[in-house]
Write a protein that holds these residues in place. Structure first.
Motif, PDB file in Angstrom:
ATOM      1  N   ALA A 220      19.474-102.107   4.546  1.00 33.46           N
ATOM      2  CA  ALA A 220      20.533-103.004   4.083  1.00 33.46           C
ATOM      3  C   ALA A 220      21.895-102.326   4.202  1.00 33.46           C
ATOM      4  O   ALA A 220      22.882-102.928   4.632  1.00 33.46           O
ATOM      5  CB  ALA A 220      20.265-103.439   2.644  1.00 33.46           C
ATOM      6  N   ALA A 221      21.963-101.032   3.818  1.00 39.05           N
ATOM      7  CA  ALA A 221      23.220-100.302   3.927  1.00 39.05           C
ATOM      8  C   ALA A 221      23.642-100.140   5.382  1.00 39.05           C
ATOM      9  O   ALA A 221      24.831-100.263   5.718  1.00 39.05           O
ATOM     10  CB  ALA A 221      23.087 -98.934   3.250  1.00 39.05           C
ATOM     11  N   MET A 222      22.697 -99.872   6.277  1.00 38.69           N
ATOM     12  CA  MET A 222      23.026 -99.708   7.694  1.00 38.69           C
ATOM     13  C   MET A 222      23.521-101.024   8.294  1.00 38.69           C
ATOM     14  O   MET A 222      24.483-101.051   9.080  1.00 38.69           O
ATOM     15  CB  MET A 222      21.797 -99.203   8.447  1.00 38.69           C
ATOM     16  N   LEU A 223      22.873-102.141   7.927  1.00 36.57           N
ATOM     17  CA  LEU A 223      23.311-103.441   8.450  1.00 36.57           C
ATOM     18  C   LEU A 223      24.709-103.792   7.954  1.00 36.57           C
ATOM     19  O   LEU A 223      25.546-104.280   8.719  1.00 36.57           O
ATOM     20  CB  LEU A 223      22.319-104.530   8.024  1.00 36.57           C
ATOM     21  N   ALA A 224      24.978-103.537   6.688  1.00 38.05           N
ATOM     22  CA  ALA A 224      26.312-103.829   6.158  1.00 38.05           C
ATOM     23  C   ALA A 224      27.368-102.945   6.821  1.00 38.05           C
ATOM     24  O   ALA A 224      28.474-103.409   7.137  1.00 38.05           O
ATOM     25  CB  ALA A 224      26.318-103.625   4.645  1.00 38.05           C
ATOM     26  N   LEU A 225      27.043-101.666   7.048  1.00 31.01           N
ATOM     27  CA  LEU A 225      27.993-100.758   7.692  1.00 31.01           C
ATOM     28  C   LEU A 225      28.260-101.162   9.138  1.00 31.01           C
ATOM     29  O   LEU A 225      29.403-101.110   9.615  1.00 31.01           O
ATOM     30  CB  LEU A 225      27.460 -99.321   7.624  1.00 31.01           C
TER      31      LEU A 225
END
Length: 372
Positions: free
Chosen positions: A76-81
């Motif tokens: 989720a953090a990688m997709l948002a970044l």
């Protein structure tokens, strides 16, 4: 345009659903049974942030950070970044977001476990932290660069087409100037001489019929000279406006000039001149003029009829003549009149047809669109 917007909205919704499903699976497949409650809530908040990433990508990154640090919401953090990199480009928000994602991977929770790691494990976590934070940034910036490159290529293609159009217009302007000079120096001069000779004949004519013929020749020559001057002005200025050219409202005068014992002409107009586009009105005038000129040349003595009818969004022009009563005199003809009418109709989006009739006459017909 509406279909394009609907398609874009559908793609956005599909992207959100896909990201949400991936984030849920990433947490659900690795979460342990004895996970603390706060980790579950923070990971769930990180997953829910997937619906915010397209609208407020930096906020979405900040929401995913606690869940990544204390839970299992790495994807989720990688997709948002990655979304932040794609939508905002390289700025301070992207730097802050990248550092936070890197720290979330590098730092182990709880902190006592992080302090117990060896230096080799710390080095390995640094390497993987750079990969985890750097990969979405690289992909997002790559997508942005590709989009910008595509836009520049389209602008370059448009610029080249515009340059080609400007070059073609320059060539046409030079040709118009040359044609205007030739028309002024040759055609206008000859027509002026005809008008002068007709005036002299009008004064010296021995009988009334000769004076009437001379008057008609002088009036037609004067009218032709005026049209030539208007056309030369249009050619010199490069203005394609038809304001100075005759139209449907002058069709009656044209038919009266042609109407004689040798060419009886009937006129039937059901269209309102004021409602017609000026280019169409001028095209109607030229079509009738060329058709009646051909009748006088090739079918002297034949009856002719001119009909102009407005049919919903189309204007129909028809010039029809019967069989010639006698052999017409040999008059010069370039053979390009009908070709010019066909080209004029095509430029206006209309149609043109010409050919002999079953009665031995000839028919010229053209249609011009009035809408669109």
């Amino acid at each position: 345009m509406v279909a394009r917007r609907v398609s874009q909205r559908f793609r956005n919704i599909a992207s959100d659903v896909f990201a949400l499903v991936l984030a849920v699976l990433d947490v659900w497949l690795v979460i342990p049974e004895d996970a603390p409650g706060y980790s579950l809530w923070l990971s769930g908040a990180a997953v829910a942030a997937m619906v915010l990433r397209r609208h407020v990508p930096f906020v979405a990154v900040l929401v995913t950070v606690p869940g990544f640090l204390t839970g299992w919401s790495q994807l989720a953090a990688m997709l948002a970044l990655g979304t932040l990199a794609k939508r905002r480009g390289w700025n301070w928000q992207l730097v802050v977001g990248s550092v936070l994602v890197f720290l979330c991977y590098f730092i182990r929770w709880p902190l006592d476990e992080f302090a117990a790691l060896t230096w080799r494990e710390h080095v390995l976590h640094v390497i993987w932290g750079v990969i985890v934070a750097g990969m979405p940034v690289a992909i997002g910036l790559l997508i942005t660069a590709r989009r910008e490159l595509s836009r520049r290529i389209r602008e370059l293609a448009t610029s080249r087409e515009r340059e080609k159009a400007l070059y073609a217009e320059t060539v046409r302007a030079a040709e118009r100037t040359k044609l205007a000079r030739e028309m002024h120096d040759v055609v206008s001069h000859q027509v002026t001489l005809i008008a002068m000779q007709a005036g002299a004949l009008q004064v010296a004519a021995p009988d009334e019929s000769s004076r009437t013929a001379a008057t008609t020749i002088r009036e037609l020559s004067t009218q032709t000279l005026e049209e030539l001057r208007n056309l030369v002005g249009v050619l010199r200025s490069g203005d394609a406006a038809e304001s100075g050219q005759p139209g449907l409202d002058e069709l009656g005068d044209l038919v009266r000039n042609f109407r004689s014992e040798s060419v009886p002409v009937a006129l039937d107009v059901t269209a309102e001149p004021s409602t017609l586009p000026r280019p169409v009105s001028h095209a109607v005038y030229r079509t009738v003029q060329e058709a009646l000129t051909n009748v006088r040349k090739h079918a002297s003595g034949a009856r002719a009829s001119v009909r102009v009818t407005a049919q919903r969004d189309t204007l129909v022009v028809e010039v029809r003549n019967g069989r010639a009563n006698d052999r017409p005199p040999a008059l010069p003809s370039g053979g390009h009149g009908l070709i010019g009418l066909r080209e004029r109709a095509g430029l206006l989006g209309g149609t043109f047809s010409a050919g002999p009739t079953a009665e031995g006459g000839f028919r010229v017909s053209a249609t011009y669109p009035l809408a669109g």
